[in-house]
Write a protein that holds these residues in place. Structure first.
Motif, short mmCIF file in Angstrom:
data_model
loop_
_atom_site.label_atom_id
_atom_site.label_comp_id
_atom_site.label_asym_id
_atom_site.label_seq_id
_atom_site.Cartn_x
_atom_site.Cartn_y
_atom_site.Cartn_z
N THR A 1 5.70 -40.05 -4.36
CA THR A 1 5.45 -40.72 -5.65
C THR A 1 3.84 -40.57 -6.07
O THR A 1 2.85 -40.83 -5.06
N VAL A 2 3.37 -40.03 -7.07
CA VAL A 2 1.99 -40.08 -7.54
C VAL A 2 1.92 -40.93 -8.92
O VAL A 2 2.64 -40.74 -9.56
N VAL A 3 1.01 -41.73 -8.65
CA VAL A 3 0.72 -42.65 -9.60
C VAL A 3 -0.69 -42.76 -10.40
O VAL A 3 -1.72 -42.55 -9.57
N GLY A 4 -0.81 -42.14 -11.65
CA GLY A 4 -2.11 -42.00 -12.19
C GLY A 4 -2.52 -43.17 -13.03
O GLY A 4 -1.54 -43.52 -13.95
N GLU B 1 -8.85 -43.39 -23.19
CA GLU B 1 -9.14 -42.03 -23.89
C GLU B 1 -8.63 -40.69 -22.89
O GLU B 1 -9.13 -39.90 -23.30
N GLU B 2 -8.25 -40.93 -21.79
CA GLU B 2 -8.02 -39.87 -20.92
C GLU B 2 -6.84 -38.68 -21.25
O GLU B 2 -6.36 -38.43 -20.26
N VAL B 3 -7.09 -38.37 -22.36
CA VAL B 3 -5.91 -37.41 -22.65
C VAL B 3 -5.90 -36.17 -22.24
O VAL B 3 -5.23 -35.57 -21.73
N HIS B 4 -7.20 -35.45 -22.27
CA HIS B 4 -7.35 -34.27 -21.41
C HIS B 4 -7.20 -34.30 -20.12
O HIS B 4 -6.48 -33.39 -19.48
N THR B 5 -7.72 -35.35 -19.30
CA THR B 5 -7.44 -35.44 -18.05
C THR B 5 -6.14 -35.40 -17.67
O THR B 5 -5.71 -34.88 -16.76
N VAL B 6 -5.27 -36.33 -18.24
CA VAL B 6 -3.75 -36.43 -17.93
C VAL B 6 -3.08 -35.11 -18.27
O VAL B 6 -2.20 -34.81 -17.49
N VAL C 1 7.69 -35.67 -13.84
CA VAL C 1 6.71 -36.48 -14.20
C VAL C 1 7.07 -37.03 -15.63
O VAL C 1 7.62 -36.45 -16.48
N GLU C 2 6.98 -38.49 -15.49
CA GLU C 2 7.07 -39.21 -16.52
C GLU C 2 5.57 -39.72 -17.20
O GLU C 2 4.95 -40.34 -16.44
N THR C 3 5.28 -39.51 -18.31
CA THR C 3 3.97 -40.01 -19.05
C THR C 3 4.35 -41.16 -19.70
O THR C 3 5.55 -41.82 -20.21
N GLY C 4 3.40 -41.85 -20.39
CA GLY C 4 3.41 -43.06 -20.92
C GLY C 4 4.04 -44.36 -20.47
O GLY C 4 4.83 -45.16 -21.11
N VAL C 5 3.66 -44.38 -19.24
CA VAL C 5 4.09 -45.43 -18.35
C VAL C 5 3.73 -46.87 -18.72
O VAL C 5 2.42 -46.87 -19.10
N ALA C 6 4.41 -47.97 -18.67
CA ALA C 6 4.02 -49.08 -19.13
C ALA C 6 3.47 -49.47 -20.49
O ALA C 6 2.42 -50.16 -20.62
N GLY C 7 3.69 -48.38 -21.44
CA GLY C 7 3.41 -48.58 -22.59
C GLY C 7 1.83 -47.72 -22.80
O GLY C 7 1.23 -48.09 -23.86
N ILE C 8 1.34 -47.12 -21.75
CA ILE C 8 0.03 -46.50 -21.66
C ILE C 8 0.17 -45.28 -21.68
O ILE C 8 0.59 -44.40 -21.05
N PRO C 9 -0.32 -44.51 -22.97
CA PRO C 9 -0.24 -43.12 -23.16
C PRO C 9 -0.75 -42.03 -21.99
O PRO C 9 -0.45 -41.11 -21.72
#
Length: 541
Positions: free
Chosen positions: A165-168, A61-66, A80-88
């Motif tokens: 590379t930064v990974v969230g 649910e970390e939508v605002h954080t991301v 920046v790529e979002t939604g990596v590995a099918g995770i929004p």
């Protein structure tokens, strides 16, 4: 070039006063410049940290954080790529090109039922029963962001080779992202990595530091009947399984850890549901031991199904290998911890900690962080979804100060544990802000060493190959399993509207504590204790 370096050194020495400046290696112009960048962004880092804290977003649910983090990285020039590995709420940001490729990682999910006002030393939730940052994950990605900005600057200005590379990683508490991201190939081209976690001291460790874990839901399928006179009782299957686990513990390995919660047990005492489910975390010290333990757990579940006349369904939700931290990288990081040195905390910070310590009947010694010199200790029983990463690239974890803790011999009071309100008191205060600056400097300095001297990477790689002898990494997550993206959907549908009125704007001219009307430091009054058992129970639910 000599003139350029002299100018950089002068700028560093004449910049904003730092609480760590006296201990920084000023003789190194590249590190000095990196530290200058971090100091220049200190206020911004603090406000980003506090904004993430205010969002109080649990797994998936970390939508605002991301959105906040991705926007900042893009403004800084990262792709920046979002939604990596099918995770929004998972993302990867990249800047630069070529080798080596370094990865800076962090999780940022909140914890359920740990809402708490920052800097308030008694139980006082922002929203009663809501999620919060009861382990301080809000601070972890901010350390990475500060280090990434510093590294980008020195790569540009000093023409250093390499890719940042930064990974969230969201949903760490649910083992919910990095295992899936490893399967998706996020780390395929990475040479070395580091993640970071807020802690009770400054430290790094090497070797296996936690447990391998499987997240499994056992569902018993029976028949729905209004009164419990039936042969196929799903709820009885759950009860028998849990009883069987309890009775079997003495014959299982002493290292085995089994924890569960009933997630579906019906809705009315006089109505037996057609199915009932129990969610287990199955943990052990190695993958081999874990898989052996899991087979025993399944046998117990199958026996419970036979006794209750039900059909058993076992679904693995997620899994992770134990974290195994790289020895050479850990030793290099520790050298930079010592070189940077702990922050010099203000008298206000010490007063804050004394108030907290008095609340918990501990000696009022003030901020009591240390640099831990022991780099190898006994394996803990904790879990993290970062484990798989450490088996596909050499990596270590930097612990930076920012949480409240009580030294054992000083303590004679109530428990102070993660995942509850007590650890949500400090992560959005000036103490944590200082810890973030410290962590960003250590992380940046360590990667500067690696980028400038290929011998470091050779030693790190040699240790990594030694670690993997006799081990072939294979994901514990079965093919076809998808992240449980709706895990906390209902929770946030309930609490997000209540929390939104307390969201902090990181571009605000006032601080988060000022916005909340909280005095810093609080008064040192032991009488403010509000730790009754029923209050603690509310904080856990």
């Amino acid at each position: 070039m000599a003139t350029r370096l002299l100018i950089l050194l002068c700028l560093t020495m004449s910049g904003p006063a730092s609480r760590t400046v006296a201990q920084e290696p000023k003789s190194d112009p590249v590190k000095a410049r990196a530290f200058q960048v971090i100091e220049a962004h200190k206020e911004k880092l603090a406000k980003i940290n506090d904004a993430i804290f205010s969002y109080s977003e649990p797994a998936y649910e970390e939508v605002h954080t991301v959105k906040l983090l991705v926007d900042r990285y893009r403004k800084a020039g990262f792709r920046v790529e979002t939604g990596v590995a099918g995770i929004p709420t998972a993302f990867v940001g990249v800047w630069g090109s070529g080798k080596p490729v370094i990865a800076l990682m962090a999780e940022y999910d909140g914890q359920l039922a740990s809402s708490q006002k920052p800097a308030v030393v008694h139980y006082d939730p922002i929203v009663e029963g809501a999620p919060g940052h009861g382990e301080g994950h809000n601070a972890n990605p901010v350390v990475v962001y500060g280090a990434a900005l510093a590294l980008k600057t020195v790569l540009e200005e000093f023409k250093l080779p390499g890719t940042i590379t930064v990974v969230g990683g969201p949903a760490e508490e649910a083992l919910g992202s990095r295992g899936f991201m490893v399967k998706a190939g996020v780390w395929n081209d990475v040479d070395v990595g580091m993640d970071t976690h807020i802690g009770r001291n400054a430290k790094v460790l090497y070797g296996p530091t936690n447990y391998a874990t499987l997240s499994v839901v056992f569902t018993f399928h029976g028949e729905a009947v209004e009164f419990p006179y039936l042969r196929r009782n799903s709820l009885r299957g759950v009860e028998l399984m849990n009883a069987g686990i309890s009775q079997s513990r003495e014959r299982l390995s002493p290292s085995a850890r089994l924890n569960y919660v009933i997630i579906d047990g019906g809705y009315l005492p006089t109505f037996v549901p057609s199915q009932a489910s129990v969610w287990y975390y199955v943990r052990d010290k190695s993958v081999d031991a874990l898989l052996e333990l899991y087979e025993e757990v399944k046998k117990i579940a199958q026996a419970a199904a036979a006794m209750s006349g039900t059909r058993l369904e076992a679904k693995i939700r997620a899994g992770s290998w134990p974290i195994h931290q790289n020895k050479a990288l850990t030793e290099l990081t520790h050298k930079n911890i010592v070189a940077v040195g702990l922050p010099r905390f203000s008298e206000e910070d010490h007063a804050f900690f004394r108030a907290f310590q008095k609340t918990f009947r501990a000696k009022p010694v003030g901020v009591n962080y240390e640099i831990i010199q022991t780099l190898h200790r006994a394996q803990s029983t904790s879990y993290s979804d970062a484990g798989d990463v450490t088996w596909v690239i050499p990596s270590t974890r930097l612990h930076f100060p920012g949480q409240f803790f009580i030294v054992g011999e000083e303590y004679d009071g109530d428990p102070v544990r993660n995942h509850q309100w007590t650890q949500a008191v400090t992560p959005a205060t000036p103490v944590a802000h200082e810890g973030i600056v410290f962590g960003a400097k250590v992380m940046a300095a360590t990667f500067i060493d690696i980028l400038r001297d290929p011998e470091h990477l050779k030693r790190i790689r040699a240790d990594f190959e030694e670690q993997r002898k006799g081990h072939t990494w294979k994901s514990l997550i079965p093919d076809g399993v998808q992240p449980q993206l709706d895990l906390n959907k209902a929770v946030m549908q309930k609490y997000r509207p209540l929390l939104e009125k307390f969201y902090y704007n990181p571009d605000s001219p006032i601080s988060y504590l000022e916005m909340l009307g909280i005095k810093y430091p609080p008064e040192e009054k032991p009488e403010t204790r509000n730790l009754k058992p029923e209050t603690q129970d509310k904080a856990h639910r």
